[in-house]
Design a protein around this motif. Structure first.
Motif, PDB file in Angstrom:
ATOM      1  N   TYR A  86      -7.071  11.966 -22.809  1.00 37.82           N
ATOM      2  CA  TYR A  86      -5.866  12.789 -22.696  1.00 37.82           C
ATOM      3  C   TYR A  86      -4.772  11.981 -22.001  1.00 37.82           C
ATOM      4  O   TYR A  86      -4.950  11.532 -20.864  1.00 37.82           O
ATOM      5  N   PRO A  87      -3.629  11.765 -22.647  1.00 36.22           N
ATOM      6  CA  PRO A  87      -2.588  10.884 -22.085  1.00 36.22           C
ATOM      7  C   PRO A  87      -2.069  11.322 -20.720  1.00 36.22           C
ATOM      8  O   PRO A  87      -1.619  10.490 -19.936  1.00 36.22           O
ATOM      9  N   HIS A  88      -2.109  12.633 -20.415  1.00 41.03           N
ATOM     10  CA  HIS A  88      -1.606  13.124 -19.133  1.00 41.03           C
ATOM     11  C   HIS A  88      -2.746  13.435 -18.162  1.00 41.03           C
ATOM     12  O   HIS A  88      -2.638  14.336 -17.331  1.00 41.03           O
ATOM     13  N   ILE A  89      -3.829  12.692 -18.248  1.00 39.57           N
ATOM     14  CA  ILE A  89      -4.998  12.990 -17.434  1.00 39.57           C
ATOM     15  C   ILE A  89      -4.690  12.893 -15.939  1.00 39.57           C
ATOM     16  O   ILE A  89      -5.186  13.694 -15.131  1.00 39.57           O
ATOM     17  N   ASN A  90      -3.828  11.934 -15.537  1.00 41.91           N
ATOM     18  CA  ASN A  90      -3.499  11.809 -14.118  1.00 41.91           C
ATOM     19  C   ASN A  90      -2.718  13.019 -13.607  1.00 41.91           C
ATOM     20  O   ASN A  90      -2.979  13.512 -12.505  1.00 41.91           O
ATOM     21  N   ARG A  91      -1.776  13.509 -14.398  1.00 46.47           N
ATOM     22  CA  ARG A  91      -1.041  14.717 -14.003  1.00 46.47           C
ATOM     23  C   ARG A  91      -1.987  15.911 -13.905  1.00 46.47           C
ATOM     24  O   ARG A  91      -1.877  16.740 -13.003  1.00 46.47           O
ATOM     25  N   PHE A  92      -2.917  15.976 -14.838  1.00 53.27           N
ATOM     26  CA  PHE A  92      -3.871  17.084 -14.844  1.00 53.27           C
ATOM     27  C   PHE A  92      -4.756  17.051 -13.599  1.00 53.27           C
ATOM     28  O   PHE A  92      -4.995  18.075 -12.954  1.00 53.27           O
ATOM     29  N   VAL A  93      -5.225  15.860 -13.247  1.00 53.52           N
ATOM     30  CA  VAL A  93      -6.069  15.704 -12.052  1.00 53.52           C
ATOM     31  C   VAL A  93      -5.280  16.055 -10.796  1.00 53.52           C
ATOM     32  O   VAL A  93      -5.795  16.733  -9.892  1.00 53.52           O
ATOM     33  N   ARG A  94      -4.018  15.601 -10.729  1.00 52.99           N
ATOM     34  CA  ARG A  94      -3.196  15.929  -9.556  1.00 52.99           C
ATOM     35  C   ARG A  94      -3.019  17.435  -9.409  1.00 52.99           C
ATOM     36  O   ARG A  94      -3.060  17.977  -8.295  1.00 52.99           O
ATOM     37  N   LEU A  95      -2.802  18.128 -10.530  1.00 55.98           N
ATOM     38  CA  LEU A  95      -2.648  19.583 -10.494  1.00 55.98           C
ATOM     39  C   LEU A  95      -3.911  20.262  -9.966  1.00 55.98           C
ATOM     40  O   LEU A  95      -3.838  21.216  -9.182  1.00 55.98           O
ATOM     41  N   LEU A  96      -5.058  19.780 -10.390  1.00 57.65           N
ATOM     42  CA  LEU A  96      -6.317  20.337  -9.890  1.00 57.65           C
ATOM     43  C   LEU A  96      -6.414  20.176  -8.377  1.00 57.65           C
ATOM     44  O   LEU A  96      -6.768  21.115  -7.656  1.00 57.65           O
ATOM     45  N   HIS A  97      -6.071  18.988  -7.890  1.00 58.84           N
ATOM     46  CA  HIS A  97      -6.134  18.736  -6.453  1.00 58.84           C
ATOM     47  C   HIS A  97      -5.138  19.610  -5.691  1.00 58.84           C
ATOM     48  O   HIS A  97      -5.437  20.103  -4.593  1.00 58.84           O
ATOM     49  N   GLN A  98      -3.964  19.812  -6.268  1.00 59.78           N
ATOM     50  CA  GLN A  98      -2.954  20.652  -5.619  1.00 59.78           C
ATOM     51  C   GLN A  98      -3.411  22.102  -5.515  1.00 59.78           C
ATOM     52  O   GLN A  98      -2.952  22.845  -4.648  1.00 59.78           O
ATOM     53  N   HIS A  99      -4.319  22.507  -6.398  1.00 61.97           N
ATOM     54  CA  HIS A  99      -4.895  23.850  -6.336  1.00 61.97           C
ATOM     55  C   HIS A  99      -6.153  23.887  -5.468  1.00 61.97           C
ATOM     56  O   HIS A  99      -6.862  24.896  -5.436  1.00 61.97           O
ATOM     57  N   GLY A 100      -6.457  22.773  -4.794  1.00 60.62           N
ATOM     58  CA  GLY A 100      -7.631  22.728  -3.931  1.00 60.62           C
ATOM     59  C   GLY A 100      -8.932  22.631  -4.697  1.00 60.62           C
ATOM     60  O   GLY A 100      -9.994  23.025  -4.189  1.00 60.62           O
ATOM     61  N   ILE A 101      -8.887  22.089  -5.914  1.00 62.80           N
ATOM     62  CA  ILE A 101     -10.075  21.997  -6.777  1.00 62.80           C
ATOM     63  C   ILE A 101     -10.543  20.550  -6.844  1.00 62.80           C
ATOM     64  O   ILE A 101      -9.762  19.651  -7.195  1.00 62.80           O
ATOM     65  N   SER A 102     -11.790  20.308  -6.514  1.00 70.07           N
ATOM     66  CA  SER A 102     -12.343  18.959  -6.595  1.00 70.07           C
ATOM     67  C   SER A 102     -12.584  18.586  -8.053  1.00 70.07           C
ATOM     68  O   SER A 102     -12.723  19.447  -8.918  1.00 70.07           O
ATOM     69  N   THR A 103     -12.655  17.286  -8.324  1.00 66.39           N
ATOM     70  CA  THR A 103     -12.720  16.806  -9.709  1.00 66.39           C
ATOM     71  C   THR A 103     -13.919  15.891  -9.914  1.00 66.39           C
ATOM     72  O   THR A 103     -14.094  14.907  -9.201  1.00 66.39           O
ATOM     73  N   PHE A 104     -14.721  16.225 -10.918  1.00 64.29           N
ATOM     74  CA  PHE A 104     -15.859  15.397 -11.331  1.00 64.29           C
ATOM     75  C   PHE A 104     -15.608  15.001 -12.784  1.00 64.29           C
ATOM     76  O   PHE A 104     -15.819  15.796 -13.698  1.00 64.29           O
ATOM     77  N   LEU A 105     -15.137  13.786 -12.999  1.00 69.52           N
ATOM     78  CA  LEU A 105     -14.721  13.361 -14.336  1.00 69.52           C
ATOM     79  C   LEU A 105     -15.748  12.410 -14.939  1.00 69.52           C
ATOM     80  O   LEU A 105     -16.190  11.455 -14.286  1.00 69.52           O
ATOM     81  N   VAL A 106     -16.110  12.673 -16.194  1.00 69.11           N
ATOM     82  CA  VAL A 106     -17.112  11.869 -16.901  1.00 69.11           C
ATOM     83  C   VAL A 106     -16.454  11.122 -18.053  1.00 69.11           C
ATOM     84  O   VAL A 106     -15.672  11.700 -18.816  1.00 69.11           O
ATOM     85  N   THR A 107     -16.759   9.835 -18.172  1.00 74.55           N
ATOM     86  CA  THR A 107     -16.265   9.037 -19.293  1.00 74.55           C
ATOM     87  C   THR A 107     -17.428   8.281 -19.929  1.00 74.55           C
ATOM     88  O   THR A 107     -18.438   8.006 -19.267  1.00 74.55           O
ATOM     89  N   ASN A 108     -17.275   7.962 -21.212  1.00 77.90           N
ATOM     90  CA  ASN A 108     -18.357   7.308 -21.950  1.00 77.90           C
ATOM     91  C   ASN A 108     -18.231   5.789 -22.013  1.00 77.90           C
ATOM     92  O   ASN A 108     -18.811   5.147 -22.885  1.00 77.90           O
ATOM     93  N   ALA A 109     -17.450   5.208 -21.125  1.00 74.24           N
ATOM     94  CA  ALA A 109     -17.361   3.741 -20.973  1.00 74.24           C
ATOM     95  C   ALA A 109     -16.847   3.052 -22.228  1.00 74.24           C
ATOM     96  O   ALA A 109     -17.376   2.012 -22.625  1.00 74.24           O
ATOM     97  N   GLN A 110     -15.785   3.603 -22.831  1.00 74.16           N
ATOM     98  CA  GLN A 110     -15.158   2.952 -23.975  1.00 74.16           C
ATOM     99  C   GLN A 110     -13.648   2.786 -23.775  1.00 74.16           C
ATOM    100  O   GLN A 110     -12.956   2.300 -24.658  1.00 74.16           O
ATOM    101  N   PHE A 111     -13.150   3.179 -22.600  1.00 75.18           N
ATOM    102  CA  PHE A 111     -11.718   3.101 -22.334  1.00 75.18           C
ATOM    103  C   PHE A 111     -11.475   2.444 -20.973  1.00 75.18           C
ATOM    104  O   PHE A 111     -11.098   3.101 -20.008  1.00 75.18           O
TER     105      PHE A 111
END
Length: 720
Positions: free
Chosen positions: A479-504
């Motif tokens: 997702y091109p705006h993944i950093n903005r999305f993660v920041r929004l989660l943090h601003q809502h007090g939500i922790s983030t567990f992100l999974v990637t398949n090691a191709q990017f």
């Protein structure tokens, strides 16, 4: 030239002869097809007769079996779901009639009954279960029956629940509705009938439907409809008491139950835009049937379960024609067309496929994890609760990208999600995705209000999302705006567990701090990665290695996720150790593969699923090769163990848990400083409780909860 002309003349004569005799050719082909259909039908019936329960035990050494004097009907349980009291009144009336036959009878309010605990007991109880259920506003069940119906629906569409889960349960359904509401007439009774059939329960008679609309009611009123059905039910019950084994009065096939006398018209039950009961007048009261097969468009299909449902439909005696055949062919074709055109995924199509999901916009989704439901009821949390201290009932499972760049053989979505190597869909803004994700998640949580066993305090807590697992499906980092999305989660007090398949790898480098970053390491060599992950990129191996190197550059918590597939990658211990040395992750999760059912896209079977003891042995051998790592935690129920770097063992105590409040403070400082104030994984650790440690008596199960042991039947073959 003469030879050429002769050849052409001969060819022309043959064509003309074929054309003149085309009628005979068509007839021969049609006759051949008819013979084939008859042969298939006959073979299927023969096999069914051969495998008929009880036929092999009719005679043993020339004597009648000892079960000859067995009790065929132990009693009757009448379940009712009522809004205005009609179904309850009918249940009591039926109970009095059954009692007059000298049979034990019990009347049960669905709102006071836990189907997860109780229904499985009925598979061996020799009871007859009767379901009297009304259809309320807009096709929904009454409030008292909401959880019962929701559980039944999820069980019918969950690949973790065997399709023979309720085999042995005998039942009858009487639905209460009003045909004046054409689109929603008796939808609850129909769906309940279908879900029970999908779980291999046996009808003792065809479903009946009572109609409050006196102008359309077959017998003039819903009371008269019920009385007529009751008479037929009591007759059928007396026959069963004598030992008749016939499953119902009609011919049950493909989830549809048709009487051998009059045939009913099947109603088309598409929830969006079409009538639920288009042919009400023509439908016979006692010959109504499940309107769809197991994979019909009206059923709620979890994206995790879609492949299993597709495989189930192939086995459900669907030979040539029917809705399921069309769906299994045309729906995947529709997805392919959407990908090919590189357009926005059609929302209606996705809702049909992924309706177990809550779709968000054109490329995102959210879903309620089964561990969330488990912890709401005090039955334990997922392995992340054991390893890292998340509160499973407050965790939202979501993804901002349904697409993936791999087609792993053990994919629990059976490759039903779109695939691609680059972003090519209409992009939704992160603010919209997060807002809708939280709203839809909260709406799913609210459905558990009043459900038997749900703890009120946890239900209240669950409405405030505290964690987000960006691992639902696909590749979130695409997702091109993944950093903005993660920041929004943090601003809502939500922790983030992100999974990637090691191709990017570049996207990993550009990713801003998350609570915990995962990389799936499904194989340790180029060839095994090609066989297991089946990546789309041609330079997949270099991308894989570069992704691990990018992970090593991260200062926050990093994790390798190893999925062990027996006979595929369990012998690559040394190669795995080399990859761990390359990426230097803080933690290594090692988990046995989850078998997700039969799929044409994968050759995996249950034989490829390692036992927990085998996973433990693999991890112990791996730990011997990595002196900087130790075995910290275990979650036996998920067949999963955690290895942690020695820097997380402080003064002899493991600190694998996360101080989530401290993380939120650190990430706020990072954002306010524009990224100049960095922080490390060591700054937000917390002590791991003794019960979560490897070797503890609890084997990773939180002692504050009560472990639920399913009786008679094994349900779960997987973890989180």
């Amino acid at each position: 030239l003469d030879v050429s002309m002769d050849t052409w003349s001969y060819f022309h004569t043959c064509l003309a002869s074929i054309w003149l005799h085309r009628f005979y050719i068509y007839s021969a082909v049609a006759f051949g097809i008819s013979l084939w259909i008859v042969f298939q039908f006959t073979t299927t019936r023969t096999k069914r007769k051969v495998t008929e329960p009880g036929t092999t035990d009719k005679l043993r050494n020339g004597c009648a079996p000892p079960q000859a004097q067995e009790v065929h009907v132990a009693g009757v349980k009448i379940f009712y779901g009522s809004q205005t009291g009609t179904a309850k009144r009918f249940a009591k009336t039926l109970a009095e009639a059954v009692a007059s036959l000298n049979l034990p009878v019990e009347v049960i309010n669905m709102g006071d009954y836990d189907p997860e605990d109780g229904l499985v007991e009925e598979t061996t109880s020799r009871n007859i279960c009767v379901f009297l259920v009304a259809t309320y506003t807009e096709g929904q069940p009454p409030e008292s029956a909401a959880w019962f119906c929701k559980w039944l629906e999820e069980a019918a569409n969950d690949f973790r629940v065997g399709k023979s889960f309720l085999q042995g349960l005998r039942y009858a359904v009487f639905g209460l509705g009003n045909s004046a509401y054409v689109d929603y007439y008796n939808t609850v009774g129909r769906r309940m009938d279908r879900w029970l059939w999908m779980l291999s329960a046996s009808r003792i008679m065809t479903r009946a439907e009572g109609d409050c609309n006196v102008t359309q009611s077959k017998h003039g009123s819903i009371e008269a409809d019920f009385e007529a059905w009751k008479t037929k039910f009591l007759t059928r019950l007396q026959v069963l008491c004598k030992g008749e084994r016939k499953p119902c009065s009609g011919k049950c096939k493909k989830g549809k139950c048709k009487s051998s006398g009059k045939q009913s018209k099947e109603s088309s039950d598409l929830e969006h835009g079409t009538s639920e009961h288009e042919n009400t007048e023509a439908e016979e009261l006692f010959e109504s049937s499940s309107e769809e097969e197991a994979g019909g468009t009206d059923s709620v299909i979890d994206v995790e379960d879609l492949g299993n449902i597709m495989g189930h439909m192939k086995k459900a005696k669907v030979l040539l024609f029917g809705g399921s055949w069309c769906q299994s062919v045309w729906v995947p074709l529709g997805i392919f067309v959407c990908q090919f055109l590189q357009t926005k995924l059609n929302c209606l199509m996705i809702c049909v496929l992924f309706s177990g999901y809550k779709l968000i916009g054109s490329h995102s989704g959210v879903k309620l994890c089964r561990w969330t439901k488990s912890m709401l009821r005090g039955r334990g949390g997922c392995y992340k609760h054991t390893f890292y201290g998340i509160e499973s009932h407050r965790c939202m499972e979501a993804t901002p990208s349904l697409a993936c760049a791999n087609k792993c053989v053990f994919c629990w979505r059976h490759h039903t999600n779109p695939v691609g190597t680059e972003w090519r869909w209409k992009m939704d803004q992160p603010e919209v995705i997060l807002q809708e994700a939280i709203e839809k998640h909260q709406n799913m949580i609210k459905q558990f209000k009043g459900v038997s066993g749900v703890k009120a305090a946890r239900l209240e807590e669950a409405l405030a999302v505290k964690h987000c697992a960006l691992s639902l499906v696909g590749e979130p980092i695409m997702y091109p705006h993944i950093n903005r999305f993660v920041r929004l989660l943090h601003q809502h007090g939500i922790s983030t567990f992100l999974v990637t398949n090691a191709q990017f790898p570049e996207e990993i480098r550009r990713l801003e701090p998350v609570t915990q970053l995962y990389v799936s390491v499904d194989a340790s060599t180029k060839e095994s990665l090609r066989r297991i992950d089946r990546p789309l990129f041609k330079d997949f191996w270099q991308r894989f290695l570069d992704s691990l190197k990018a992970l090593a550059e991260k200062q926050q918590r990093t994790v390798y996720r190893l999925t062990l597939v027996k006979a595929w990658n369990v012998d690559e211990v040394k190669a795995y150790a080399d990859l761990i040395s390359l990426g230097k992750p803080d933690f290594v999760e090692v988990k046995g593969v989850t078998y997700c059912g039969e799929s044409s896209a994968s050759s995996l079977t249950m034989a490829n699923v390692p036992w927990h003891g085998e996973v433990v042995s693999f991890v112990q051998e791996l730990a011997r090769l990595l002196p900087d790592y130790g075995i910290a935690c275990e979650h036996e129920h998920s067949n999963c163990l955690l290895m942690a770097h020695s820097k997380f063992q402080v003064e002899g105590e493991w600190r694998t848990w996360i101080d989530y409040s401290r993380f939120q403070e650190l990430v706020r400082e990072y954002e306010q400083s524009g990224g100049s104030r960095t922080f490390t994984a060591a700054e937000y650790t917390a002590r791991t409780p003794p019960w979560a440690l490897f070797g503890a008596r609890e084997r990773g199960f939180d002692p504050l909860d009560v472990r639920f042991q399913r009786k008679h039947k094994a349900r779960d073959i997987s973890g989180c």
